[in-house]
Design a protein around this motif. Structure first.
Motif, short mmCIF file in Angstrom:
data_model
loop_
_atom_site.label_atom_id
_atom_site.label_comp_id
_atom_site.label_asym_id
_atom_site.label_seq_id
_atom_site.Cartn_x
_atom_site.Cartn_y
_atom_site.Cartn_z
N ARG A 1 0.85 -1.19 0.00
CA ARG A 1 0.00 0.00 0.00
C ARG A 1 0.89 1.25 0.00
N HIS A 2 0.42 2.30 -0.65
CA HIS A 2 1.28 3.48 -0.78
C HIS A 2 0.48 4.77 -0.76
N TYR A 3 1.21 5.86 -0.58
CA TYR A 3 0.65 7.21 -0.61
C TYR A 3 1.71 8.13 -1.21
N LEU B 1 1.23 16.74 5.59
CA LEU B 1 1.33 16.04 6.86
C LEU B 1 0.03 15.32 7.16
N ALA B 2 -1.09 15.97 6.90
CA ALA B 2 -2.39 15.35 7.18
C ALA B 2 -2.58 14.10 6.34
N GLY B 3 -2.16 14.16 5.07
CA GLY B 3 -2.30 12.99 4.20
C GLY B 3 -1.42 11.84 4.66
N CYS B 4 -0.20 12.18 5.10
CA CYS B 4 0.71 11.15 5.61
C CYS B 4 0.11 10.49 6.86
N LYS B 5 -0.41 11.30 7.76
CA LYS B 5 -0.95 10.78 9.02
C LYS B 5 -2.17 9.90 8.75
N LYS B 6 -2.95 10.28 7.77
CA LYS B 6 -4.13 9.47 7.43
C LYS B 6 -3.69 8.10 6.89
N PHE B 7 -2.65 8.10 6.02
CA PHE B 7 -2.14 6.84 5.48
C PHE B 7 -1.55 5.98 6.60
N ILE B 8 -0.79 6.60 7.48
CA ILE B 8 -0.15 5.85 8.57
C ILE B 8 -1.19 5.30 9.54
N VAL C 1 -1.97 1.97 7.85
CA VAL C 1 -0.96 0.91 7.76
C VAL C 1 -0.12 0.77 9.01
N GLY C 2 -0.04 1.83 9.83
CA GLY C 2 0.78 1.79 11.04
C GLY C 2 2.24 2.10 10.77
N TYR C 3 2.94 2.49 11.85
CA TYR C 3 4.39 2.67 11.78
C TYR C 3 5.09 1.32 11.88
N PRO C 4 6.31 1.17 11.34
CA PRO C 4 7.05 2.17 10.57
C PRO C 4 6.56 2.22 9.12
N VAL C 5 6.95 3.29 8.43
CA VAL C 5 6.68 3.42 6.99
C VAL C 5 8.01 3.72 6.29
N TYR D 1 7.89 12.14 -3.42
CA TYR D 1 8.19 10.95 -2.62
C TYR D 1 6.97 10.04 -2.57
N ILE D 2 7.28 8.75 -2.48
CA ILE D 2 6.24 7.76 -2.25
C ILE D 2 6.42 7.19 -0.85
N MET D 3 5.32 7.05 -0.13
CA MET D 3 5.34 6.44 1.21
C MET D 3 4.67 5.08 1.11
N GLU D 4 5.32 4.06 1.67
CA GLU D 4 4.78 2.71 1.61
C GLU D 4 4.76 2.08 2.99
#
Length: 395
Positions: free
Chosen positions: A131-133, A138-145, A148-152, A186-189
């Motif tokens: 899964r990715h974002y 910051l709000a979008g990152c926090k919603k994705f996390i 999926v939970g930490y770590p990312v 950047y892509i966050m996974e």
């Protein structure tokens, strides 16, 4: 005679072997690079019909003029290639601008260079993806996390290797990353607990493999780079059937033809959201050979010559070269400045019959590969593991 332009034929130094085999197969090989001609290795010089030096390969206008010069002097260019991840986009631009029919063009780059776009093709191949974002706020990152939970893991969507890759374990680290990140996308996974298994293959003009192998990287190269640690990887003695299966499916999904490829997959080390322990899932594709000295390791492990196989595929569509006796081929990249229990001479004395290469890693590759390399063949995994434990033992 067909004209083949090889971009940056001098780096890595083993790429001179591609040029040698192309010449042996009747190509006129033309080199473009930023290294002075007098500094080229003699074997490379003898493989090149002509070499055009530019002040920097980063300057597209200079490289464009080099291709234009070769076209004017020798006629139509049939192939242009660097076999280098860093120059894939530049290669595609040149092929497009000079109407070189072989290889990827500018319109193809998005799907093979952007990690977010690769996922579409992996899904087409039936391979699971993390899964990715795409990092925006910051709000979008926090919603994705929150999902999926930490770590990312965060890394450039269009990046090379493990450079600028980060593992974020809490909100403090997230905010620090967002404050200091470079002006790129950047892509966050989600984090995947896994080892990396690769599918390394030479694919012919019809999309069929003429050579297949693969390496296993137990320790993440991201951790090696970020922790300035040692690098460990090995070419497996036999390519795992499930890696071969997903590798071939990925080749078909991407429509790969006439290329040396290095596809990376995760083999899960535990049950996770993405799948069960032992399952193979997607990481990323690299439409070029495995990096650095790895092509030589493929040769050592398979008693073969991938440089000739690749050049035969380009020239004739196939090859008569077949793998011979197979081994586990292990790589250890140690760090200068660290004190190890066993000196280099100790390693040579004990493993001399197994060692294939002992030497310095080029500075450009040392972040992920270490500073001093030791490459050796073994018949059993037990022998390989003993080699690792002894060469990495720190005082």
């Amino acid at each position: 005679m067909k004209n083949f332009i090889f971009v940056s034929p001098n780096f890595p130094t083993n790429y001179r072997n591609f040029c040698r085999e192309l010449k042996n197969n009747g190509f006129r090989v033309l080199g473009i690079g930023d290294c002075a001609y007098d500094e080229l290795l003699p074997e490379l010089k003898s493989s090149l019909e002509e070499y055009y030096k530019v002040s920097t390969l980063e300057n597209y206008d200079e490289v464009y003029r080099a291709v234009a010069f070769f076209t004017f002097k020798y006629g139509r260019i049939d192939y242009l290639e660097s076999n280098n991840e860093y120059w894939l986009e530049r290669d595609a631009m040149l092929r497009t601008d000079f109407n070189i029919p072989t290889g990827f063009h500018t319109c193809d780059i998005k799907g093979i260079k952007y990690k977010s776009e690769m996922k579409k093709y992996y899904k087409k191949a039936g391979v699971k993806v993390a899964r990715h974002y795409i990092v925006k706020t910051l709000a979008g990152c926090k919603k994705f996390i929150a999902e999926v939970g930490y770590p990312v893991i965060v890394k450039p969507d269009n990046g090379v290797g493990a450079n600028d890759t980060h593992k974020l374990s809490n909100e403090t680290e997230l905010k620090a990353f967002l404050k200091n990140k470079l002006p790129v996308t950047y892509i966050m996974e989600e984090f995947i607990d896994a080892e990396v298994n690769s599918y390394d293959a030479i694919i012919d003009a019809n999309g069929f493999p003429v050579f297949e192998s693969g390496n296993i990287t137990p320790k993440s190269l991201m951790d090696v780079v970020n922790e300035n640690g040692e690098c460990v990887l090995y070419i497996d003695k036999e390519l795992a059937p499930d890696v071969r299966d997903v590798g071939r499916k990925t080749v078909k999904a991407f429509g790969v033809k006439s290329r040396f490829v290095h596809f990376e997959f995760f083999r899960l080390l535990s049950d996770q959201h993405i799948g069960k322990k032992g399952e193979v899932v997607a990481l990323e594709v690299n439409m070029r050979p495995c990096g650095g000295i790895s092509p030589d390791m493929l040769n050592y492990a398979n008693s073969t010559d991938v440089y000739k196989i690749w050049a035969d595929m380009i020239a004739f569509g196939g090859t008569s070269v077949q793998p011979g006796e197979k081994f586990y081929c292990g790589f250890v990249g140690r760090r200068t400045g660290k004190e190890y229990v066993y000196s280099e001479q100790d390693i040579i004395d004990k493993y001399g019959a197994n060692l294939k290469t002992v030497g310095k890693v080029p500075d450009a590759l040392s972040g992920a590969m270490g500073n001093l390399m030791y490459i050796a063949n073994f018949e059993t995994k037990k022998e390989l593991d003993e080699f690792y434990s002894e060469t990495l033992l720190v005082k």
